[in-house]
Design an enzyme around this catalytic site. Structure first.
Site, mmCIF file in Angstrom:
data_model
loop_
_atom_site.group_PDB
_atom_site.id
_atom_site.type_symbol
_atom_site.label_atom_id
_atom_site.label_comp_id
_atom_site.label_asym_id
_atom_site.label_seq_id
_atom_site.Cartn_x
_atom_site.Cartn_y
_atom_site.Cartn_z
ATOM 1 N N SER A 139 -14.912 -13.400 -23.404
ATOM 2 C CA SER A 139 -14.046 -14.052 -22.421
ATOM 3 C C SER A 139 -14.480 -15.507 -22.268
ATOM 4 O O SER A 139 -15.676 -15.806 -22.348
ATOM 5 C CB SER A 139 -14.183 -13.334 -21.072
ATOM 6 O OG SER A 139 -13.655 -14.140 -20.036
ATOM 7 N N SER A 176 -6.396 -7.696 -13.015
ATOM 8 C CA SER A 176 -6.846 -6.520 -13.757
ATOM 9 C C SER A 176 -5.692 -5.890 -14.546
ATOM 10 O O SER A 176 -5.846 -5.593 -15.736
ATOM 11 C CB SER A 176 -7.528 -5.507 -12.834
ATOM 12 O OG SER A 176 -6.683 -5.178 -11.778
ATOM 13 N N HIS A 226 0.821 -1.215 0.000
ATOM 14 C CA HIS A 226 0.000 0.000 0.000
ATOM 15 C C HIS A 226 0.857 1.268 0.000
ATOM 16 O O HIS A 226 0.457 2.284 0.556
ATOM 17 C CB HIS A 226 -0.985 0.001 1.178
ATOM 18 C CG HIS A 226 -2.124 -0.971 0.970
ATOM 19 N ND1 HIS A 226 -3.277 -0.618 0.329
ATOM 20 C CD2 HIS A 226 -2.249 -2.281 1.281
ATOM 21 C CE1 HIS A 226 -4.088 -1.677 0.276
ATOM 22 N NE2 HIS A 226 -3.481 -2.700 0.835
ATOM 23 N N ASP A 249 0.832 -2.048 -10.110
ATOM 24 C CA ASP A 249 0.474 -3.269 -10.837
ATOM 25 C C ASP A 249 0.785 -3.197 -12.332
ATOM 26 O O ASP A 249 1.431 -4.109 -12.864
ATOM 27 C CB ASP A 249 -0.997 -3.628 -10.587
ATOM 28 C CG ASP A 249 -1.270 -3.880 -9.111
ATOM 29 O OD1 ASP A 249 -0.300 -4.071 -8.357
ATOM 30 O OD2 ASP A 249 -2.444 -3.885 -8.715
HETATM 31 C C1 GLA Z 1 -3.759 -3.225 -5.166
HETATM 32 C C2 GLA Z 1 -3.601 -1.955 -5.982
HETATM 33 C C3 GLA Z 1 -2.135 -1.522 -6.044
HETATM 34 C C4 GLA Z 1 -1.526 -1.454 -4.657
HETATM 35 C C5 GLA Z 1 -1.824 -2.730 -3.859
HETATM 36 C C6 GLA Z 1 -1.404 -2.634 -2.418
HETATM 37 O O1 GLA Z 1 -3.129 -4.284 -5.808
HETATM 38 O O2 GLA Z 1 -4.082 -2.153 -7.299
HETATM 39 O O3 GLA Z 1 -2.037 -0.298 -6.726
HETATM 40 O O4 GLA Z 1 -1.991 -0.319 -3.991
HETATM 41 O O5 GLA Z 1 -3.192 -3.045 -3.892
HETATM 42 O O6 GLA Z 1 -0.006 -2.584 -2.295
#
Ligand code: GLA
Length: 414
Positions: free
Chosen positions: A93, A155, A60, A199
């Site tokens: 899908s 995602s 986070h 991500d």
């Molecule tokens: C999710 C969010 C990321 C990040 C994580 C926690 O995966 O998409 O951007 O904030 O939680 O580290």
């Protein structure tokens, strides 16, 4: 268009039934089953793979401008893509009956809550690039072997994979950073999750045998080697769906914003929560609402820990790296309050296995998976012992798999 049967969404399995090449060849056949043979002027069916990711450090921290240390895994999204001679866009899908059909000129302006919002957001972003070369229609069939909603970033795997595949098929000549930007645009601007940048970077910039070191304040990054001859990454799935994950996630983002607003006057020049040092947070935590103070303490500790973990990785001090992961989990559990009993049970069980160096929840939390850093060779023991401990408590064995990184989005079988 025929109506092929849908498949159950993927679960984590220790060994996938097929290698990626065979799986994508099979996926191309499903494409033809779904969309039929090529019409006049259509292109060939091309297949692409886009990985998922786990996060080792920086829980986070991305939306707080901190450093993060994710790595990709070789389970992900399969995309079969065919260019059309007209302007029709179709998205299907293997996991869902809902099919999107529209035209490039009239793409929906708002998300519908369906799975295809993710690729649609990317397509909209790519269409909005000045003088875009995305001017003809296409069909994409999605599939893959990555559990959805389990903290493995299905995602970003879909959004970055969509940008990558369309870039290749239409020769859009995008910079990899533009593909990441289109993925982020989709998730934040279209789907409506206030996610950080980790991500799509983790997926888009994956490199074999490396983890990504990403500074989320200035978006600079580098690849740090991880010795996958000696170490392996274990993933154990609680099987708990991340109920409320989106609303709780957005709430944490808001709490961190509130923390920064409350603390920034104590740190001249601070631009993001990451700039507020631990001693300042500790000195002024009492001025914040209790929950907000806890989030701020997590962020400050985790920033320090992530820099220490970087040093431990570079000096190959793997025991220290593992201990730091356990501390991260404890902080996510106690200060960030994004864990759950099942995640804690898996972390505890993993930590008790000889050869497991550390473990923590991965992704946003509130359910989903635990990631463990382990010595190579400890896989069988961890598989059995973590499974036994979890089964004794919850009456079911957690799906588990072991990883050694991934090379990032790519065309397969060209
Ligand atoms: C999710 C969010 C990321 C990040 C994580 C926690 O995966 O998409 O951007 O904030 O939680 O580290």
């Amino acid at each position: 268009m025929s109506r092929p049967t849908t498949h159950p969404t993927p679960r984590l399995v220790r060994a996938p039934e097929f290698g990626t090449e065979e799986a994508l060849a099979a996926h191309a056949r499903l494409f033809v089953e779904r969309f039929g043979p090529a019409g006049d002027g259509a292109g060939d069916v091309r297949t692409f793979f886009s990985p998922g990711r786990v996060n080792l450090f920086g829980g986070h921290l991305d939306y707080n401008g901190g450093p993060v240390m994710p790595t990709a895994i070789d389970r992900g999204t399969f995309l079969a893509v065919r260019r059309r001679a007209d302007r029709t866009v179709r998205l299907a899908s293997v996991f869902d009956d809902d099919v999107f059909e529209g035209t490039l000129e009239a793409l929906p302006a708002a998300a519908s809550g369906r799975w295809y919002d993710y690729p649609l957001g990317v397509i909209r972003a790519l269409r909005s690039i000045p003088e875009t070369l995305l001017t003809d229609g296409f069909e994409i069939h999605f599939g893959g072997n990555l559990p959805v909603g389990a903290g493995l970033s299905s995602s970003a795997s879909i959004t970055v994979g969509t940008a990558f595949a369309l870039d290749a098929v239409f020769r859009l000549r995008l910079d990899p950073v533009e593909r990441v930007a289109a993925a982020l645009d989709s998730e934040r601007g279209f789907v409506g999750v206030h996610c950080g940048i980790m991500d799509p970077y983790a997926v888009g910039f994956a490199r074999p045998r490396h983890v990504l070191w990403l500074d989320c304040k200035d978006e600079s990054f580098e690849h740090l080697p991880l010795d996958f001859d000696r170490l392996v990454i274990g993933v154990f799935d609680t099987g708990v769906q991340r109920a409320l994950a989106r609303s709780e996630f957005n709430r944490r983002v808001a709490e961190c914003k509130a923390a920064f607003e409350g603390l920034r006057r104590h740190v001249p020049g601070a631009e993001v929560m990451r700039d507020v040092p631990l001693d300042v947070v500790e000195a002024h935590a009492g001025e914040l609402p209790p929950a907000v103070a806890k989030r701020a303490l997590h962020v400050a500790h985790e920033v320090t820990r992530t820099f220490a973990a970087r040093e431990a990785l570079l000096t190959e001090n793997f025991p220290a790296l593992g201990r730091a992961m356990l501390e991260t989990h404890a902080s996510l559990r106690d200060r960030y309050e994004c864990s759950c009993d099942e995640l804690d049970a898996l972390v505890d069980a993993a930590a008790n296995v000889e050869g497991v160096l550390g473990a923590r929840l991965t992704g946003a939390g509130f359910g989903g998976c635990v990631v463990a850093l382990m010595e190579a060779g400890a896989e069988d023991r961890a598989f059995v012992e973590v499974g036994d401990a979890y089964e004794a408590r919850y009456g079911r064995r957690p799906p588990a798999a072991f990883f050694r990184g991934d090379a990032g989005p790519r065309e397969v079988g060209a």
